[in-house]
Design an enzyme around this catalytic site. Structure first.
Site, PDB file in Angstrom:
ATOM      1  N   ASP A 130     110.593 -13.592 -48.216  1.00 22.01           N
ATOM      2  CA  ASP A 130     111.066 -14.973 -48.028  1.00 22.01           C
ATOM      3  C   ASP A 130     109.913 -15.951 -48.227  1.00 22.01           C
ATOM      4  O   ASP A 130     109.301 -16.438 -47.277  1.00 22.01           O
ATOM      5  CB  ASP A 130     111.682 -15.136 -46.642  1.00 22.01           C
ATOM      6  CG  ASP A 130     112.982 -14.358 -46.489  1.00 22.01           C
ATOM      7  OD1 ASP A 130     113.638 -14.112 -47.514  1.00 22.01           O
ATOM      8  OD2 ASP A 130     113.332 -14.006 -45.345  1.00 22.01           O
TER       9      ASP A 130
ATOM     10  N   TYR B 181     106.299 -22.233 -42.728  1.00 24.08           N
ATOM     11  CA  TYR B 181     105.509 -21.874 -41.552  1.00 24.08           C
ATOM     12  C   TYR B 181     104.028 -22.180 -41.765  1.00 24.08           C
ATOM     13  O   TYR B 181     103.359 -22.692 -40.865  1.00 24.08           O
ATOM     14  CB  TYR B 181     105.699 -20.393 -41.229  1.00 24.08           C
ATOM     15  CG  TYR B 181     107.101 -20.042 -40.809  1.00 24.08           C
ATOM     16  CD1 TYR B 181     107.817 -20.856 -39.944  1.00 24.08           C
ATOM     17  CD2 TYR B 181     107.719 -18.889 -41.279  1.00 24.08           C
ATOM     18  CE1 TYR B 181     109.099 -20.538 -39.558  1.00 24.08           C
ATOM     19  CE2 TYR B 181     109.008 -18.555 -40.893  1.00 24.08           C
ATOM     20  CZ  TYR B 181     109.699 -19.393 -40.032  1.00 24.08           C
ATOM     21  OH  TYR B 181     110.964 -19.068 -39.655  1.00 24.08           O
TER      22      TYR B 181
END
Length: 289
Positions: free
Chosen positions: A233, A240
């Site tokens: 991903d 993040y």
């Protein structure tokens, strides 16, 4: 997770090889709408004692909370975050209520089905397990909490459920079967983040992550927060990293032998609020289920 759904779904059923073998194809997210009904679904009763004794005024039994637990429960009840979204519209994020369990189950089930390639005909079965999980997790409040976000546009009268995320604050609220690499159980952990497919690419995931971090900082817990992200991903991983998370550990390639995708365990240091819950007295709170 699929693009726009930024975190691995840490549900116990993820680790059940027989169920994972059963659920194998693709699906899409359904439309969900709901309204706000009532405050936190708890009946609170407490007395204070200078001698340190705890007096509970409930014959039904319940979970006893100390000062920090009471502070966390009150923080959850009051917490609300509103943000204007990219391209218009507003997002309101707060703690999930009883009336919102079923719509949240739908959102999580559809997101998991999309990510893992589950056939549409198996989504009702998946929803059954997800609901069992959510009911169990809600019994751990205020050691864990489920946040929900509602999207509203200027031309829409009723807000619709747009996203959800789960946060555990300590070892008592920690997930019983977390993915690998294993996070420390006594630190805050964010998981089960999902964004409704039709509302992605509006900045909802970033704001949901920020709300989780903000709530953790208010909860007087450890400063480090952990979460998982699958290695494949790339979009969520970029989100993040832009939010100052760093990779702490990564699954061994041997995890493929358990029919699971490799995952990163990420960590971030959060600032904590300076004010502390009141000292000098002991409060006993009975949370009736």
């Amino acid at each position: 997770m699929a693009a726009g759904s930024p975190s691995f779904l840490a549900l116990p059923l993820v680790h059940d090889p027989s169920l994972r073998t059963l659920l194998t194809s693709s699906t899409t997210c359904s439309s969900i709408s709901l309204y706000r009904a009532h405050p936190l679904p708890f009946s609170l009763s407490y007395t204070r004692s200078t001698a340190g004794a705890i007096d509970a005024s409930s014959s039904a039994g319940g979970v006893f909370l100390d000062n920090i637990g009471l502070h966390r429960l009150q923080t959850l009840e009051k917490y609300i975050r509103e943000d204007e979204l990219d391209g218009g519209g507003w997002l309101e994020i707060r703690h999930m209520e009883d009336s919102e369990v079923d719509p949240t189950v739908m959102l999580l089930s559809d997101s998991y089905a999309e990510t893992m390639g589950v056939p549409q005909r198996y989504v009702p079965l998946l929803s059954f397990f997800v609901k069992q999980y959510l009911v169990e997790r809600r019994s751990l409040v205020p050691h864990a909490a489920m946040l929900v976000g509602f999207y509203r546009d200027s031309g829409v009268k009723e807000p619709e459920l747009a996203c959800t995320a789960e946060v555990s604050f300590d070892s008592r609220g920690a997930n019983a079967a977390p993915p690998t690499p294993l996070p420390p159980s006594d630190f805050p952990y964010i998981c089960n983040m999902a964004v409704k497919k039709a509302l992605r690419r509006k900045g909802i995931a970033r704001r949901l992550l920020k709300a989780c971090e903000e709530l953790i900082s208010l909860m007087k817990t450890n400063k480090k927060v952990y979460l998982h992200c699958r290695v494949i991903d790339k979009g969520p991983l970029m989100l993040y990293k832009k939010s100052d998370y760093r990779i702490d550990k990564t699954d061994s390639i041997l995890v493929w032998l358990t029919l699971q995708r490799r995952k990163h365990l990420l960590v971030k240091e959060l600032p904590l609020e300076e004010d502390a819950p009141p000292d000098g007295h002991t409060a006993a709170v009975v949370v009736n289920c």
